[in-house]
Design an enzyme around this catalytic site. Sequence first.
Site, PDB file in Angstrom:
ATOM      1  CB  SER A 195      -0.855  -0.026   1.275  1.00 22.43           C
ATOM      2  OG  SER A 195      -1.391   1.242   1.539  1.00 22.43           O
ATOM      3  CE1 TYR A 219      -3.828  -2.045   5.270  1.00 23.87           C
ATOM      4  CE2 TYR A 219      -3.049   0.106   4.548  1.00 23.87           C
ATOM      5  CZ  TYR A 219      -3.543  -1.154   4.246  1.00 23.87           C
ATOM      6  OH  TYR A 219      -3.746  -1.518   2.940  1.00 23.87           O
ATOM      7  CE  LYS A 248      -1.639  -4.489   3.492  1.00 22.76           C
ATOM      8  NZ  LYS A 248      -1.957  -5.726   2.790  1.00 22.76           N
TER       9      LYS A 248
HETATM   10  N1  LIG Z   1      -8.781  -1.091  -1.281  1.00 22.67           N
HETATM   11  C1  LIG Z   1      -7.702  -0.307  -1.455  1.00 22.67           C
HETATM   12  O1  LIG Z   1      -7.810   0.839  -1.940  1.00 22.67           O
HETATM   13  C2  LIG Z   1      -6.339  -0.809  -1.065  1.00 22.67           C
HETATM   14  C3  LIG Z   1      -5.240   0.078  -1.116  1.00 22.67           C
HETATM   15  C4  LIG Z   1      -3.973  -0.406  -0.772  1.00 22.67           C
HETATM   16  C5  LIG Z   1      -3.795  -1.738  -0.432  1.00 22.67           C
HETATM   17  N2  LIG Z   1      -4.882  -2.565  -0.369  1.00 22.67           N
HETATM   18  C6  LIG Z   1      -4.659  -3.965   0.030  1.00 22.67           C
HETATM   19  O2  LIG Z   1      -5.296  -4.818  -0.912  1.00 22.67           O
HETATM   20  C7  LIG Z   1      -5.763  -6.009  -0.279  1.00 22.67           C
HETATM   21  C8  LIG Z   1      -7.209  -6.266  -0.648  1.00 22.67           C
HETATM   22  O3  LIG Z   1      -7.995  -5.131  -0.280  1.00 22.67           O
HETATM   23  P1  LIG Z   1      -9.580  -5.161  -0.465  1.00 22.67           P
HETATM   24  O4  LIG Z   1     -10.022  -3.732  -0.517  1.00 22.67           O
HETATM   25  O5  LIG Z   1      -9.944  -6.067  -1.577  1.00 22.67           O
HETATM   26  O6  LIG Z   1     -10.017  -5.785   0.932  1.00 22.67           O
HETATM   27  P2  LIG Z   1     -11.246  -6.786   1.291  1.00 22.67           P
HETATM   28  O7  LIG Z   1     -11.458  -6.667   2.766  1.00 22.67           O
HETATM   29  O8  LIG Z   1     -12.389  -6.539   0.378  1.00 22.67           O
HETATM   30  O9  LIG Z   1     -10.646  -8.226   0.961  1.00 22.67           O
HETATM   31  C9  LIG Z   1      -9.808  -8.930   1.835  1.00 22.67           C
HETATM   32  C10 LIG Z   1     -10.196 -10.397   1.739  1.00 22.67           C
HETATM   33  O10 LIG Z   1      -9.274 -11.175   2.505  1.00 22.67           O
HETATM   34  C11 LIG Z   1      -9.988 -12.131   3.290  1.00 22.67           C
HETATM   35  N3  LIG Z   1      -9.150 -12.369   4.476  1.00 22.67           N
HETATM   36  C12 LIG Z   1      -8.651 -11.415   5.330  1.00 22.67           C
HETATM   37  N4  LIG Z   1      -7.849 -11.994   6.241  1.00 22.67           N
HETATM   38  C13 LIG Z   1      -7.829 -13.326   5.968  1.00 22.67           C
HETATM   39  C14 LIG Z   1      -7.141 -14.427   6.540  1.00 22.67           C
HETATM   40  N5  LIG Z   1      -6.316 -14.278   7.585  1.00 22.67           N
HETATM   41  N6  LIG Z   1      -7.365 -15.664   6.028  1.00 22.67           N
HETATM   42  C15 LIG Z   1      -8.180 -15.841   4.948  1.00 22.67           C
HETATM   43  N7  LIG Z   1      -8.840 -14.821   4.345  1.00 22.67           N
HETATM   44  C16 LIG Z   1      -8.654 -13.574   4.845  1.00 22.67           C
HETATM   45  C17 LIG Z   1     -11.314 -11.484   3.589  1.00 22.67           C
HETATM   46  O11 LIG Z   1     -12.338 -12.420   3.870  1.00 22.67           O
HETATM   47  C18 LIG Z   1     -11.586 -10.699   2.289  1.00 22.67           C
HETATM   48  O12 LIG Z   1     -12.283 -11.477   1.347  1.00 22.67           O
HETATM   49  C19 LIG Z   1      -5.523  -5.814   1.220  1.00 22.67           C
HETATM   50  O13 LIG Z   1      -4.337  -6.495   1.580  1.00 22.67           O
HETATM   51  C20 LIG Z   1      -5.330  -4.310   1.359  1.00 22.67           C
HETATM   52  O14 LIG Z   1      -4.501  -3.972   2.448  1.00 22.67           O
HETATM   53  C21 LIG Z   1      -6.138  -2.138  -0.668  1.00 22.67           C
END
Ligand SMILES: NC(=O)c1ccc[n+]([C@@H]2O[C@H](COP(=O)([O-])OP(=O)(O)OC[C@H]3O[C@@H](n4cnc5c(N)ncnc54)[C@H](O)[C@@H]3O)[C@@H](O)[C@H]2O)c1
Length: 321
Positions: free
Chosen positions: A116, A140, A144
């Site tokens: 991120s 957070y 990361k």
């Molecule tokens: N959304 C953004 O703008 C953004 C920006 C930077 C980084 N990210 C990173 O991208 C990734 C995905 O983000 P997102 O927005 O799709 O999040 P999200 O919460 O929609 O998806 C995360 C998924 O991971 C699963 N999960 C979490 N912990 C788990 C575990 N220990 N075991 C099994 N399953 C698990 C959850 O059930 C969920 O389906 C994350 O790592 C987040 O930090 C997202």
Amino acid sequence: MNVLVTGGAGYIGAHVVRVLAQHGHTPIILDDLRSASYERIGDFQHEHVALEDTSKVMAVFQKYQPEAIVHLAGSISVRESVQTPEKYWANNLGAGMSLLLACARFPVRIFLFSSSAAVYGNAVETPIRENAILEPTSPYGSSKLAFEHTLHRSAQALGMCSIALRYFNAAGAHTAWGVGEQHDSEEHLIPKVIRALLTAQPVQVYGNDYPTPDGTCIRDYIHVVDLAEAHVLTLENEYLGNQHNFNVGTGEGYSVLEIISAIATRLSVTPQITFLSRRPGDPPRLIADPSALLSHVGWKPVHSSLQEIVNSAVEWELVRC
Ligand SMILES: NC(=O)c1ccc[n+]([C@@H]2O[C@H](COP(=O)([O-])OP(=O)(O)OC[C@H]3O[C@@H](n4cnc5c(N)ncnc54)[C@H](O)[C@@H]3O)[C@@H](O)[C@H]2O)c1
């Protein structure tokens, strides 16, 4: 290729899975659905496994022998991470160890990690390059960054290619695929503004005294389909070196007020705006320099104009319930 996608039922993961399939790959979703629902899995192969359960993760590796890992699963709220840092260290660093232990037993060619822009903290210079100072301002972001370091060290020892993709702000949806943004407690600007404007509620803006032209924070928004494409092109590139950190953004920034105005125009409404005080840890301006990903992988965003992001996000909000 068989690609294990942790968090493949999440917002971004669901798009990654579909773009992988579009490119002829076989995605396998590993997700215990702690923050997602079954609907996002569709017809894809799914293992309902928590990353914390190392022996079950090992069994998944044994069963599918993945050539690549895309590790998206994690806890994602900056605000929550300040309140419960231990949850973030446990999930974003600790749970990921199961994958590295499994990679040591079942060799994998390439491991992509969802990192991120939060790893940069209050970036001094924009656009931000990957070699900028890394000083996260939240647990957070720190969790990361810690996984990035751990992954690269392990990958070096294992002879595996490791790539941290540092996402800027993922936004938009692919409504025809039935996937879009839907987090348990939505904290992201675009869906929050759309929901407020659709229900004639005031839009809350945290801080209008930042050193930016209109006083509100500026962010780099990347369409989630472009973001998903970045993963697949990176996986398909066999000439990458062993280790990279790549920004995934557009190089353009929009202020909070510009986003509200674009959504209000799309919905033909006049927004009511309530200004609140700044949120701790919100940097004024986060804009990516995405040129490294372009030069190494040939990736370029094609769906990330503000208009396409807003249109797809509005379309999704109108159909998602
Ligand atoms: N959304 C953004 O703008 C953004 C920006 C930077 C980084 N990210 C990173 O991208 C990734 C995905 O983000 P997102 O927005 O799709 O999040 P999200 O919460 O929609 O998806 C995360 C998924 O991971 C699963 N999960 C979490 N912990 C788990 C575990 N220990 N075991 C099994 N399953 C698990 C959850 O059930 C969920 O389906 C994350 O790592 C987040 O930090 C997202």
